[in-house]
Design a protein around this motif. Structure first.
Motif, PDB file in Angstrom:
ATOM      1  N   MET A   1       0.796  -1.209   0.000  1.00  0.00           N
ATOM      2  CA  MET A   1       0.000   0.000   0.000  1.00  0.00           C
ATOM      3  C   MET A   1       0.835   1.268   0.000  1.00  0.00           C
ATOM      4  N   SER A   2       1.963   1.254   0.632  1.00  0.00           N
ATOM      5  CA  SER A   2       2.725   2.494   0.693  1.00  0.00           C
ATOM      6  C   SER A   2       3.436   2.740  -0.622  1.00  0.00           C
ATOM      7  N   GLN A   3       3.829   3.970  -0.795  1.00  0.00           N
ATOM      8  CA  GLN A   3       4.486   4.336  -2.034  1.00  0.00           C
ATOM      9  C   GLN A   3       5.792   3.564  -2.212  1.00  0.00           C
ATOM     10  N   ASP A   4       6.540   3.421  -1.121  1.00  0.00           N
ATOM     11  CA  ASP A   4       7.832   2.743  -1.231  1.00  0.00           C
ATOM     12  C   ASP A   4       7.655   1.281  -1.599  1.00  0.00           C
ATOM     13  N   ALA A   5       6.654   0.641  -0.952  1.00  0.00           N
ATOM     14  CA  ALA A   5       6.425  -0.767  -1.230  1.00  0.00           C
ATOM     15  C   ALA A   5       6.066  -0.952  -2.700  1.00  0.00           C
ATOM     16  N   ARG A   6       5.248  -0.034  -3.192  1.00  0.00           N
ATOM     17  CA  ARG A   6       4.817  -0.139  -4.575  1.00  0.00           C
ATOM     18  C   ARG A   6       6.010   0.024  -5.525  1.00  0.00           C
ATOM     19  N   GLN A   7       6.869   0.956  -5.198  1.00  0.00           N
ATOM     20  CA  GLN A   7       8.014   1.204  -6.074  1.00  0.00           C
ATOM     21  C   GLN A   7       8.877  -0.035  -6.229  1.00  0.00           C
ATOM     22  N   SER A   8       9.092  -0.735  -5.101  1.00  0.00           N
ATOM     23  CA  SER A   8      10.001  -1.875  -5.181  1.00  0.00           C
ATOM     24  C   SER A   8       9.394  -2.987  -6.033  1.00  0.00           C
ATOM     25  N   THR A   9       8.052  -3.175  -5.931  1.00  0.00           N
ATOM     26  CA  THR A   9       7.455  -4.206  -6.770  1.00  0.00           C
ATOM     27  C   THR A   9       7.260  -3.686  -8.189  1.00  0.00           C
ATOM     28  N   ALA A  10       6.961  -2.394  -8.296  1.00  0.00           N
ATOM     29  CA  ALA A  10       6.609  -1.859  -9.600  1.00  0.00           C
ATOM     30  C   ALA A  10       7.773  -1.915 -10.581  1.00  0.00           C
ATOM     31  N   SER A  11       8.964  -1.670 -10.090  1.00  0.00           N
ATOM     32  CA  SER A  11      10.088  -1.638 -11.009  1.00  0.00           C
ATOM     33  C   SER A  11      10.329  -3.010 -11.638  1.00  0.00           C
ATOM     34  N   ALA A  12       9.663  -4.044 -11.032  1.00  0.00           N
ATOM     35  CA  ALA A  12       9.840  -5.379 -11.603  1.00  0.00           C
ATOM     36  C   ALA A  12       8.765  -5.682 -12.642  1.00  0.00           C
ATOM     37  N   MET A  13       7.817  -4.783 -12.811  1.00  0.00           N
ATOM     38  CA  MET A  13       6.737  -5.038 -13.765  1.00  0.00           C
ATOM     39  C   MET A  13       7.329  -5.189 -15.168  1.00  0.00           C
ATOM     40  N   PRO A  14       7.136  -6.365 -15.771  1.00  0.00           N
ATOM     41  CA  PRO A  14       7.870  -6.646 -17.006  1.00  0.00           C
ATOM     42  C   PRO A  14       7.433  -5.787 -18.194  1.00  0.00           C
ATOM     43  N   ASP A  15       6.129  -5.696 -18.438  1.00  0.00           N
ATOM     44  CA  ASP A  15       5.779  -4.902 -19.611  1.00  0.00           C
ATOM     45  C   ASP A  15       4.833  -3.774 -19.223  1.00  0.00           C
ATOM     46  N   ALA A  16       5.382  -2.854 -18.457  1.00  0.00           N
ATOM     47  CA  ALA A  16       4.594  -1.687 -18.071  1.00  0.00           C
ATOM     48  C   ALA A  16       4.334  -0.850 -19.313  1.00  0.00           C
ATOM     49  N   ILE A  17       3.093  -0.421 -19.443  1.00  0.00           N
ATOM     50  CA  ILE A  17       2.731   0.423 -20.582  1.00  0.00           C
ATOM     51  C   ILE A  17       2.982   1.885 -20.240  1.00  0.00           C
ATOM     52  N   VAL A  18       2.636   2.220 -19.000  1.00  0.00           N
ATOM     53  CA  VAL A  18       2.862   3.577 -18.524  1.00  0.00           C
ATOM     54  C   VAL A  18       3.811   3.499 -17.353  1.00  0.00           C
ATOM     55  N   SER A  19       4.845   4.326 -17.343  1.00  0.00           N
ATOM     56  CA  SER A  19       5.636   4.390 -16.112  1.00  0.00           C
ATOM     57  C   SER A  19       6.061   5.819 -15.813  1.00  0.00           C
ATOM     58  N   PHE A  20       5.787   6.207 -14.583  1.00  0.00           N
ATOM     59  CA  PHE A  20       6.201   7.492 -14.039  1.00  0.00           C
ATOM     60  C   PHE A  20       7.287   7.197 -13.029  1.00  0.00           C
ATOM     61  N   ASP A  21       8.411   7.875 -13.146  1.00  0.00           N
ATOM     62  CA  ASP A  21       9.495   7.650 -12.201  1.00  0.00           C
ATOM     63  C   ASP A  21       9.903   8.987 -11.586  1.00  0.00           C
ATOM     64  N   ASN A  22       9.463   9.200 -10.374  1.00  0.00           N
ATOM     65  CA  ASN A  22       9.819  10.420  -9.640  1.00  0.00           C
ATOM     66  C   ASN A  22       9.551  11.700 -10.421  1.00  0.00           C
ATOM     67  N   VAL A  23       8.361  11.792 -10.967  1.00  0.00           N
ATOM     68  CA  VAL A  23       8.026  12.934 -11.815  1.00  0.00           C
ATOM     69  C   VAL A  23       7.544  14.112 -10.962  1.00  0.00           C
ATOM     70  N   THR A  24       8.126  15.261 -11.215  1.00  0.00           N
ATOM     71  CA  THR A  24       7.754  16.479 -10.508  1.00  0.00           C
ATOM     72  C   THR A  24       7.425  17.564 -11.519  1.00  0.00           C
ATOM     73  N   ARG A  25       6.377  18.324 -11.239  1.00  0.00           N
ATOM     74  CA  ARG A  25       6.068  19.464 -12.089  1.00  0.00           C
ATOM     75  C   ARG A  25       5.557  20.604 -11.211  1.00  0.00           C
ATOM     76  N   ARG A  26       6.148  21.771 -11.409  1.00  0.00           N
ATOM     77  CA  ARG A  26       5.733  22.956 -10.649  1.00  0.00           C
ATOM     78  C   ARG A  26       5.166  23.993 -11.597  1.00  0.00           C
TER      79      ARG A  26
END
Lengths: 310, 239
Positions: A1-26
């Protein structure tokens, strides 16, 4: 559920269609989205859920290449967004996209069909968007609901693999909203990936496989609707009227997670209502109007919103 | 590309106001003035060229600027950016459709001239007049595109287009020939692109060589508007 937990599993997603990696916009001093990271797999229907101003539109605009992020990496089908868009893999419904004057519904649908490599037939596009009856009508003469369906048709007609919908039901009444999601789910059932932004909890709950909760530009939760409900299960909301009982005292009661003290009424969240209420009555036997309710998805969402906003 | 240009053309030619303004007005005013003063000899050519230029400027400016600004403001251009279409296709299509307006506008004035006057031009002369004035409409379409891209507000872009049109019409030698203006105004007038197209038209109509300064003036205006429009375009893309 937490953002960190998701990141660790998410980076293993083999065929991600969309990926945001530490995106910031001001925008000036305002940070619209901050270090946003998530991934979406093929065939998923994902809701980007959050209150107004949470950064949902900015996130979808960055995803579609309409805005550049200040920092971070955005990938669509493994490349920059503009590549996937140029190949006709994405169909989008923007929050308030106008349509040109003087053209008919069918002509617009045909334009989109001409732009994509493998489009729907005109009949299918009109049927899916429930526009068969007004195909020959000029767009500026349509009702608000019909115009909304035209914008859906713009997203669907090219038969893209990924649908990106920003607050797609904002202008629709309840019945039209239900019909709209039936149509989107029908196209999702054919293997499309769908990302939609909404501030309506029930839409996220009923339509999405996966919910990303965005508050104040940050991802505060990420999970299936059931996971999010499970996180809220066992939590209860206790509220009562009490004069002169400080929030600090209430906050020290056993099992209490958070307290909101209004001018008279105090609301608290607890993981064990029995324990909390027993202790409360011992300390303040004169409280009135005691109400105890169990938390649902809405409560979970509100809590996340509060936490993320603070 | 073709699909979009075709859609754009259909949408614009369905606009009744535009039909009246861009096609009916130049020919109508030309006919009216000619019938009123009964001037049907060769000296009518000045008026014919001026009214053809009037249509050229009107179609070039109004078929591009306001609709581009309106589609920017409404979000249609953003919607198109989410499709495989290159957004510059929109600009190319606008210019193409603007040029498609210019042609019938000039032809209509020329046909009226043939019907009403004794202007002596052989078929080749007419074709040259129409063709060169048509090509000469490029700076007006480019100027319209610049206005449509550089001015973010649709209402303001409309006003700016009207203003540009008035300046070119009144000061640019169409309403009053530069020769009849005070020197200071005439100097400005001769630098405006409308002067270039008038000069080309007058030269062809009188069967004299076109001075090189006229196409040079038109080319300079086209290039300058084009470069500025491209800069405005890049600023739009970076958001």
């Amino acid at each position: 559920m937490s953002q960190d937990a998701r990141q660790s599993t998410a980076s293993a997603m083999p065929d991600a269609i969309v990926s945001f990696d530490n995106v910031t916009r001001r925008f000036g001093d305002v940070t619209a989205i901050e270090r946003l990271s998530f991934e979406i797999g093929r065939g998923e229907t994902v809701a980007l859920l959050g209150p107004n101003g949470a950064g949902k539109t900015t996130a979808t605009e960055i995803l579609l290449g309409l805005r550049e992020p200040d920092a971070g990496d955005v990938r669509l089908y493994g490349g920059v967004p503009s590549d996937a868009i140029a190949r006709g893999r994405v169909g989008a419904m923007l929050q308030d996209a106008g349509v040109p004057q003087g053209v008919t519904v069918a002509e617009l649908v045909d334009l989109i069909r001409a732009l994509y490599p493998d489009p729907l037939s005109r009949e299918d596009a009109l049927r899916l968007s429930d526009l068969e009856g007004v195909a020959g009508r000029r767009v500026e003469r349509l009702s608000g609901g019909q115009r909304q369906r035209v914008r859906l048709a713009l997203a669907l007609s090219g038969d893209p693999e990924l649908l990106v919908l920003d607050e797609p039901t904002a202008a629709l009444d309840v019945a039209a909203r239900r019909a709209f999601w039936d149509r989107v789910q029908a196209s999702a059932a054919q293997g499309r990936t769908v990302l939609f932004a909404t501030h309506r909890l029930e839409e996220a709950d009923q339509v999405a496989d996966q919910v990303l909760v965005l508050v104040g530009g940050r991802l505060v939760a990420d999970g299936t609707p059931n996971q999010m409900k499970a996180a809220a299960v066992g939590r209860s909301v206790v509220s009562f009227t009490a004069d002169g009982l400080s929030a600090e005292v209430v906050g020290r009661l056993p099992a209490v997670e958070s307290v909101e003290a209004g001018r008279k009424r105090v609301t608290l969240h607890t993981t064990d209502p029995d324990l909390t209420v027993r202790a409360l009555l011992q300390q303040a036997p004169r409280i009135e109007d005691l109400q105890i309710s169990s938390a649902g998805l809405e409560e979970a969402f509100l809590q996340l919103t509060r936490e993320g906003g603070s | 590309m073709l699909a979009y240009t075709w859609l754009e053309a259909k949408a614009q030619f369905r606009n009744r106001d535009a039909l009246i303004w861009r096609l009916g007005l130049p020919a109508g005013v030309y006919v009216l003035l000619t019938l009123v003063d009964g001037e049907t000899s060769g000296s009518n050519t000045g008026r014919l060229v001026a009214m053809a230029a009037f249509g050229t400027v009107a179609a070039g400016l109004f078929a591009t600027g306001p609709s581009l600004a309106q589609e920017r403001a409404s979000g249609w251009l953003r919607q198109l950016r989410t499709t495989p279409m290159r957004t510059r296709t929109v600009v190319v299509a606008k210019v193409a459709v603007a040029m498609a307006w210019v042609l019938p506008s000039i032809v209509l004035v020329a046909v009226m001239g043939i019907l009403l006057t004794d202007i002596e031009l052989d078929p080749r002369g007419w074709t040259e007049l129409i063709g060169l004035m048509w090509i000469g409409s490029a700076p007006f379409a480019a100027l319209g595109v610049l206005i449509g891209l550089a001015i973010p507000d649709a209402g303001a872009a409309n006003t700016a287009t009207n203003f540009a049109f008035m300046v070119l019409w009144l000061l640019g030698g169409i309403f009053t020939p530069a020769g009849d203006m005070p020197d200071a105004l005439a100097a400005i007038s001769r630098k405006l692109p409308s002067s270039g197209i008038l000069e080309i038209g007058d030269s062809v109509a009188h069967g004299v060589a076109i001075p090189a300064s006229a196409p040079a003036l038109l080319a300079a205006w086209t290039a300058a508007s084009g470069v500025l429009a491209a800069l405005a375009w890049r600023r739009l893309g970076r958001r």
